[in-house]
Design an enzyme around this catalytic site. Sequence first.
Site, mmCIF file in Angstrom:
data_model
loop_
_atom_site.group_PDB
_atom_site.id
_atom_site.type_symbol
_atom_site.label_atom_id
_atom_site.label_comp_id
_atom_site.label_asym_id
_atom_site.label_seq_id
_atom_site.Cartn_x
_atom_site.Cartn_y
_atom_site.Cartn_z
ATOM 1 N N GLY A 237 0.773 -1.244 0.000
ATOM 2 C CA GLY A 237 0.000 0.000 0.000
ATOM 3 C C GLY A 237 0.795 1.280 0.000
ATOM 4 N N PRO B 269 4.706 -5.238 -0.385
ATOM 5 C CA PRO B 269 4.598 -4.069 -1.253
ATOM 6 C C PRO B 269 4.725 -4.443 -2.726
ATOM 7 C CG PRO B 269 6.811 -4.245 -0.390
ATOM 8 C CD PRO B 269 6.054 -5.387 0.197
ATOM 9 N N ARG C 96 -4.222 2.827 -16.213
ATOM 10 C CA ARG C 96 -4.395 3.595 -14.971
ATOM 11 C C ARG C 96 -5.045 4.964 -15.186
ATOM 12 N NH1 ARG C 96 -1.218 5.028 -11.629
ATOM 13 N NH2 ARG C 96 -2.342 4.279 -9.811
ATOM 14 N N CYS D 168 -10.687 3.022 -29.713
ATOM 15 C CA CYS D 168 -11.984 3.648 -30.003
ATOM 16 C C CYS D 168 -12.806 3.881 -28.749
ATOM 17 C CB CYS D 168 -12.745 2.782 -30.988
ATOM 18 S SG CYS D 168 -11.744 2.458 -32.428
ATOM 19 N N GLU D 169 -12.282 4.668 -27.852
ATOM 20 C CA GLU D 169 -13.011 5.064 -26.642
ATOM 21 C C GLU D 169 -12.512 6.444 -26.250
ATOM 22 O OE1 GLU D 169 -14.196 2.752 -23.578
ATOM 23 O OE2 GLU D 169 -13.750 0.812 -24.497
ATOM 24 N N TYR E 92 1.549 -2.000 -12.069
ATOM 25 C CA TYR E 92 0.189 -1.947 -12.618
ATOM 26 C C TYR E 92 0.170 -1.316 -14.007
ATOM 27 C CZ TYR E 92 -0.473 -2.882 -7.696
ATOM 28 O OH TYR E 92 -0.368 -3.425 -6.450
HETATM 29 N N1 LLP Z 1 -1.286 -7.124 -0.820
HETATM 30 C C1 LLP Z 1 -2.549 -7.271 -1.219
HETATM 31 C C2 LLP Z 1 -3.393 -8.245 -0.540
HETATM 32 C C3 LLP Z 1 -3.044 -6.501 -2.277
HETATM 33 O O1 LLP Z 1 -4.312 -6.642 -2.653
HETATM 34 C C4 LLP Z 1 -2.197 -5.557 -2.925
HETATM 35 C C5 LLP Z 1 -2.696 -4.729 -4.025
HETATM 36 C C6 LLP Z 1 -0.868 -5.468 -2.486
HETATM 37 C C7 LLP Z 1 -0.447 -6.253 -1.426
HETATM 38 C C8 LLP Z 1 0.122 -4.532 -3.108
HETATM 39 O O2 LLP Z 1 -0.268 -3.216 -2.971
HETATM 40 P P1 LLP Z 1 0.757 -2.019 -3.326
HETATM 41 O O3 LLP Z 1 1.932 -2.109 -2.391
HETATM 42 O O4 LLP Z 1 1.181 -2.189 -4.738
HETATM 43 O O5 LLP Z 1 -0.042 -0.789 -3.119
HETATM 44 N N2 LLP Z 1 -4.292 -1.451 -9.949
HETATM 45 C C9 LLP Z 1 -4.218 -0.445 -8.915
HETATM 46 C C10 LLP Z 1 -3.689 -0.979 -7.622
HETATM 47 C C11 LLP Z 1 -4.462 -2.182 -7.097
HETATM 48 C C12 LLP Z 1 -3.853 -2.778 -5.879
HETATM 49 C C13 LLP Z 1 -4.466 -4.083 -5.551
HETATM 50 N N3 LLP Z 1 -3.906 -4.748 -4.407
HETATM 51 C C14 LLP Z 1 -3.420 0.734 -9.440
HETATM 52 O O6 LLP Z 1 -2.977 0.707 -10.584
HETATM 53 O O7 LLP Z 1 -3.269 1.738 -8.736
#
Ligand code: LLP
Length: 416
Positions: A239, A274, A312, A346-347, A375
């Site tokens: 996160g 992460p 994104r 096409c959007e 992502y």
């Molecule tokens: N752990 C779990 C259980 C998760 O669901 C996620 C991300 C992470 C770890 C890793 O999170 P991070 O450290 O990358 O924030 N597609 C979206 C982000 C979706 C995140 C989903 N879960 C974007 O492009 O911002």
Amino acid sequence: MHDFKYINNELYCESVAIKRLTKKYGTPLYVYSRKTLVDHYRKLKDAFKSVNPLICFSMKANSNLAICRTLVKEGAGLDIVSGGELFEAFKAGASNKKIVYASVGKTKTEIETALKHRIFLFNVESLPELAMIDRLSAGLGRRQAVAIRVNPDVKPKTHKYITTGKEENKFGLDFDTARDIFLNRSGFKNLDIQGLHIHIGSQIVDSPPFVKAIQKLVDFVEEMEEAKINIKWLNIGGGLGIIYSGEKPQTAREYAKTVLPLLKKVKARLILEPGRFIAGNSGILVTQVLYIKTTPMKTFAIVDAGMNDLIRPSLYDAYHEVLPVSSPSYTIPREIRKYDIVGPICESGDFLAKDRKFINLKEESLLAVMGSGAYGFSMSSNYNSRPRAAEVLVDGNRHTLIRRRETYKDLIRTQI
Ligand code: LLP
């Protein structure tokens, strides 16, 4: 911090000119800096070194085998969410003892495969899932370690689609249900219910939501200890936010400084998972301008990358900095204009950036969409029957193609 910089007005990844890579591999092209990737992993590792956590890179951010293998070689574990990611995790050389598996919808087959491979920990998100893992473990004559994912009901102040720790979200279990599970854990004969897991959302730049959630978790651990229930693993999720434009996210060190005092009394070993923090700023998407189109309202730079390559901006209204690969010299006449950088799809939602100023942007100009390492490719698709981009990993003055560009044949490969 990243290793993309200008040298004599040309954008480089480490010691390799981006322009050179596009000549060799074409566009759209994902380019990653190995150094940036590894540096970010090490930053977290160093910040938390006093407790030696298990850092599991969240593969959903970037599941390219070369990227994952680079981190695995550094000692990282992997956080997976599907059978596909499990398959790729092993291909990337991950140890089963360092794989944690979250997902609200693990299928029977996925669970069985993970059990057979003796993965380290399942992060369990519901009661029926817990019962299912118990049953399948029994069938295989195994005992499996699991962690309960709790939903701490905190607001992470991020985009609503990437908020995961609010009561209304589908993720995790409430503390009351978690308490019942721990108190009645002997009912799950084939499980070692030993861990707790939270993940409250993504791209979180301030520490208060983390503090609130972790404090709730710690209170729960203490309550369990009073009931003589030993929690061995505490997974505080991922996160951590990164800089896309003006954000001022906590650094790894600040995060550790905030989190570690809260965990002082807890004996459990820490797990972090992460994704974005490690991979986000290690990658860019390079695209070429096809046409400049001026309408009475706007000027569009139509580029050869679209929402199928990087979704994104379209999906979250996310801001990605866009830089010219060759920054124009100051001697020529300068024309500064605002452009919407849009793709060929096409959007109307197919855009990479809006209202950005560029100097002398023209056909064939190359642009770099920054912060695309997490992502980016992992969310790409074949929409509009567009072959997916190639990926290149740069290490100093060397570059390696780590995923070839798809061909038209790839588009129909699975069709019957
Ligand atoms: N752990 C779990 C259980 C998760 O669901 C996620 C991300 C992470 C770890 C890793 O999170 P991070 O450290 O990358 O924030 N597609 C979206 C982000 C979706 C995140 C989903 N879960 C974007 O492009 O911002």
